[in-house]
Write an enzyme that holds these catalytic residues in place. Structure first.
Site, PDB file in Angstrom:
ATOM      1  CD  GLU A   1      -2.863  -1.240   0.083  1.00 44.53           C
ATOM      2  OE1 GLU A   1      -3.275  -0.157  -0.406  1.00 44.53           O
ATOM      3  OE2 GLU A   1      -3.167  -2.357  -0.369  1.00 44.53           O
TER       4      GLU A   1
ATOM      5  CE  LYS B   1      -0.135  -7.887  -7.982  1.00 43.47           C
ATOM      6  NZ  LYS B   1       0.535  -6.777  -7.284  1.00 43.47           N
TER       7      LYS B   1
END
Length: 240
Positions: free
Chosen positions: A12, A37
């Site tokens: 984050e 990813k």
């Protein structure tokens, strides 16, 4: 550079938005871009993940690829185990990246969390992927107090594995930086022995995609095909 690994010093911290900015800048130069990813965690099957967010911000011209998705917001190895599924292994990531590189000018591989977050029960990490691909690693870091230690540890881990740190990008730079954040502009290259090559404004991911794409080059240094300059940026803050 045909392949770049994007990692962070934590979770984050703006890794996905930074990946989107790099992709948008490359697309603006006419390059074909893919984002890979390896393991998306903490997202339900019908929810958009990091690849979808990169494509939303940078544009549909980005090719997106996700190798595995696990529902729990945990490290990939733990999330795979809890889901009762096979983990993603470095060789799978390598094969997918090399395949994408045959049809794209730039492949961005966005990890989950930090460099040494485990992919599987053998302890494989994103660093193993970088070694297999001989790819440089872009490190996304926090801007404020406490970031120097985490970034220095990541840079040291890269060096001990013989990996090249492409540079450091602050993933969310506040509009009114405090003293520690301003000092980090000068201190970050010294403690990591790696160049500071970008600062993504806080809240950039909430911009309309058109504005995001037009501004992305202003946030990234020439190493990432942008126009951002660390010295000029620090000077502008001092003047302010």
């Amino acid at each position: 550079m045909s392949t770049v690994i994007v990692t962070g010093t934590d979770t984050e911290i703006g890794k996905t938005v930074t990946t989107a900015a790099v992709a948008a800048t490359a697309l603006a130069q006419g390059r074909r871009v893919a984002v890979l990813k390896p393991a998306q965690t903490g997202v339900a099957p019908d929810e958009p993940g990091d690849v979808a967010e990169v494509r939303r911000l940078a544009g549909d011209a980005v090719t997106g690829s996700e190798l595995a998705r696990f529902p729990d917001p945990l490290a990939p190895a733990t999330a795979a185990r809890r889901a009762g599924r096979a983990p993603v292994r470095p060789r799978e990531v390598e094969r997918a990246a090399r395949s994408l590189a045959t049809t794209h000018d730039l492949v961005l591989i966005e990890g989950a969390g930090g460099l040494l977050v485990r992919f599987d029960e053998a302890g494989s990490t994103l660093a193993d992927v970088a070694q297999l691909l001989d790819a440089p690693v872009l490190v996304v870091a926090r801007a404020g107090l406490g970031t120097l230690n985490a970034a220095a540890l990541t840079a040291e881990a890269l060096r001990t594995r013989g990996l090249r740190c492409l540079g450091i990008v602050f993933g969310s730079f506040p509009p009114a930086p405090d003293l520690a954040t301003r000092c980090n502009l000068a201190d970050m290259p010294e403690v990591t022995d790696a160049p500071l090559i970008g600062a993504i404004p806080q809240g950039a991911g909430a911009l309309p995609p058109e504005r995001f794409r037009s501004a992305a080059a202003d946030w990234l240094a020439p190493t990432l095909s942008g126009t951002w300059d660390a010295t000029a940026f620090a000077g502008s803050l001092h003047e302010g």
